[in-house]
Design a protein around this motif. Structure first.
Motif, PDB file in Angstrom:
ATOM      1  N   ALA A   1      -4.882   2.017   2.294  1.00  0.00           N
ATOM      2  CA  ALA A   1      -5.267   1.654   0.929  1.00  0.00           C
ATOM      3  C   ALA A   1      -4.033   1.330   0.094  1.00  0.00           C
ATOM      4  O   ALA A   1      -4.010   0.346  -0.656  1.00  0.00           O
ATOM      5  CB  ALA A   1      -6.073   2.786   0.294  1.00  0.00           C
ATOM      6  N   CYS A   2      -3.005   2.129   0.230  1.00  0.00           N
ATOM      7  CA  CYS A   2      -1.780   1.912  -0.533  1.00  0.00           C
ATOM      8  C   CYS A   2      -1.110   0.597  -0.113  1.00  0.00           C
ATOM      9  O   CYS A   2      -0.674  -0.181  -0.961  1.00  0.00           O
ATOM     10  CB  CYS A   2      -0.828   3.086  -0.343  1.00  0.00           C
ATOM     11  SG  CYS A   2       0.716   2.899  -1.273  1.00  0.00           S
ATOM     12  N   LEU A   3      -1.037   0.349   1.181  1.00  0.00           N
ATOM     13  CA  LEU A   3      -0.412  -0.889   1.659  1.00  0.00           C
ATOM     14  C   LEU A   3      -1.187  -2.107   1.154  1.00  0.00           C
ATOM     15  O   LEU A   3      -0.581  -3.128   0.812  1.00  0.00           O
ATOM     16  CB  LEU A   3      -0.317  -0.887   3.184  1.00  0.00           C
ATOM     17  CG  LEU A   3       0.665   0.116   3.772  1.00  0.00           C
ATOM     18  CD1 LEU A   3       0.555   0.150   5.286  1.00  0.00           C
ATOM     19  CD2 LEU A   3       2.093  -0.189   3.333  1.00  0.00           C
ATOM     20  N   ASN A   4      -2.506  -2.005   1.104  1.00  0.00           N
ATOM     21  CA  ASN A   4      -3.310  -3.104   0.558  1.00  0.00           C
ATOM     22  C   ASN A   4      -2.978  -3.334  -0.910  1.00  0.00           C
ATOM     23  O   ASN A   4      -2.834  -4.470  -1.348  1.00  0.00           O
ATOM     24  CB  ASN A   4      -4.809  -2.818   0.709  1.00  0.00           C
ATOM     25  CG  ASN A   4      -5.314  -3.165   2.083  1.00  0.00           C
ATOM     26  OD1 ASN A   4      -4.814  -4.071   2.726  1.00  0.00           O
ATOM     27  ND2 ASN A   4      -6.318  -2.445   2.538  1.00  0.00           N
ATOM     28  N   ARG A   5      -2.857  -2.254  -1.662  1.00  0.00           N
ATOM     29  CA  ARG A   5      -2.501  -2.394  -3.080  1.00  0.00           C
ATOM     30  C   ARG A   5      -1.115  -3.014  -3.220  1.00  0.00           C
ATOM     31  O   ARG A   5      -0.895  -3.895  -4.046  1.00  0.00           O
ATOM     32  CB  ARG A   5      -2.542  -1.036  -3.783  1.00  0.00           C
ATOM     33  CG  ARG A   5      -3.934  -0.527  -4.060  1.00  0.00           C
ATOM     34  CD  ARG A   5      -3.924   0.698  -4.969  1.00  0.00           C
ATOM     35  NE  ARG A   5      -3.117   1.801  -4.486  1.00  0.00           N
ATOM     36  CZ  ARG A   5      -3.550   2.759  -3.658  1.00  0.00           C
ATOM     37  NH1 ARG A   5      -4.800   2.747  -3.224  1.00  0.00           N
ATOM     38  NH2 ARG A   5      -2.746   3.733  -3.285  1.00  0.00           N
ATOM     39  N   GLU A   6      -0.162  -2.534  -2.408  1.00  0.00           N
ATOM     40  CA  GLU A   6       1.209  -3.039  -2.476  1.00  0.00           C
ATOM     41  C   GLU A   6       1.280  -4.518  -2.102  1.00  0.00           C
ATOM     42  O   GLU A   6       2.115  -5.246  -2.618  1.00  0.00           O
ATOM     43  CB  GLU A   6       2.128  -2.229  -1.548  1.00  0.00           C
ATOM     44  CG  GLU A   6       2.376  -0.817  -2.022  1.00  0.00           C
ATOM     45  CD  GLU A   6       3.090  -0.773  -3.362  1.00  0.00           C
ATOM     46  OE1 GLU A   6       4.065  -1.528  -3.547  1.00  0.00           O
ATOM     47  OE2 GLU A   6       2.668  -0.001  -4.222  1.00  0.00           O
ATOM     48  N   ALA A   7       0.405  -4.939  -1.195  1.00  0.00           N
ATOM     49  CA  ALA A   7       0.388  -6.342  -0.775  1.00  0.00           C
ATOM     50  C   ALA A   7      -0.283  -7.234  -1.811  1.00  0.00           C
ATOM     51  O   ALA A   7      -0.359  -8.438  -1.641  1.00  0.00           O
ATOM     52  CB  ALA A   7      -0.308  -6.464   0.579  1.00  0.00           C
ATOM     53  N   GLY A   8      -0.812  -6.619  -2.855  1.00  0.00           N
ATOM     54  CA  GLY A   8      -1.432  -7.401  -3.911  1.00  0.00           C
ATOM     55  C   GLY A   8      -2.890  -7.723  -3.682  1.00  0.00           C
ATOM     56  O   GLY A   8      -3.473  -8.529  -4.381  1.00  0.00           O
ATOM     57  N   HIS A   9      -3.486  -7.081  -2.700  1.00  0.00           N
ATOM     58  CA  HIS A   9      -4.897  -7.335  -2.437  1.00  0.00           C
ATOM     59  C   HIS A   9      -5.796  -6.598  -3.413  1.00  0.00           C
ATOM     60  O   HIS A   9      -6.963  -6.923  -3.533  1.00  0.00           O
ATOM     61  CB  HIS A   9      -5.279  -6.929  -1.005  1.00  0.00           C
ATOM     62  CG  HIS A   9      -4.551  -7.711   0.039  1.00  0.00           C
ATOM     63  ND1 HIS A   9      -4.645  -9.073   0.154  1.00  0.00           N
ATOM     64  CD2 HIS A   9      -3.697  -7.313   1.008  1.00  0.00           C
ATOM     65  CE1 HIS A   9      -3.889  -9.490   1.154  1.00  0.00           C
ATOM     66  NE2 HIS A   9      -3.301  -8.440   1.684  1.00  0.00           N
ATOM     67  N   GLY A  10      -5.263  -5.592  -4.058  1.00  0.00           N
ATOM     68  CA  GLY A  10      -6.055  -4.846  -5.016  1.00  0.00           C
ATOM     69  C   GLY A  10      -7.151  -4.015  -4.394  1.00  0.00           C
ATOM     70  O   GLY A  10      -8.050  -3.556  -5.079  1.00  0.00           O
TER      71      GLY A  10
END
Length: 136
Positions: free
Chosen positions: A103-112
């Motif tokens: 979840a964090c990596l998705n947020r960091e990648a800008g996927h929200g």
């Protein structure tokens, strides 16, 4: 000494020898997500009350257990807080921490995305990723 006690001591010794024999490897930090994982551990593991902040690390345990995501108390880690060295003040939360990391990596990648499995926003003209320009 009973057979069970001897077996228990033998397992402990094997675990200690395995720890001593393994090469000193640096923990591969979870980048910008490390603090998020540590915060999750501190909020969800029972050792927080007595030991304060907990540290999420992908490492082993005293018995030579397979590496997994665990929440470790500071005193169980190396001086640089990067790898497990001793003690039994940790809780294994492999599946939960993998989910938090994703979840964090998705947020960091800008996927929200807040959790794995969340759907991406619908694609509309203007928000469709374009391929990179050709190299000269």
């Amino acid at each position: 000494m009973s057979r069970a006690k001897l077996l228990g001591r033998a397992e402990l010794l094997v675990g200690l020898l395995a720890l001593a024999a393994r090469p000193a490897r640096a923990y591969e930090p979870a980048g910008a997500c490390e603090l998020a994982l540590d915060t999750w551990c501190t909020a969800h593991c029972p050792h927080t009350g007595a030991h304060g902040r907990l540290y999420a690390r992908f490492d082993t345990a005293l018995s030579g257990a397979r590496p997994a995501w665990r929440c470790y108390a500071k005193e169980t880690l190396s001086a640089d807080l990067q790898r497990y060295e001793r003690g039994d003040v940790f809780c294994t939360r492999d599946a939960q921490l993998k989910e938090e990391l994703a979840a964090c990596l998705n947020r960091e990648a800008g996927h929200g995305l807040s959790r794995p499995g969340d759907s991406m926003p619908p694609r509309r003209e203007g928000n469709i990723p374009q391929p990179p320009p050709p190299l000269p």
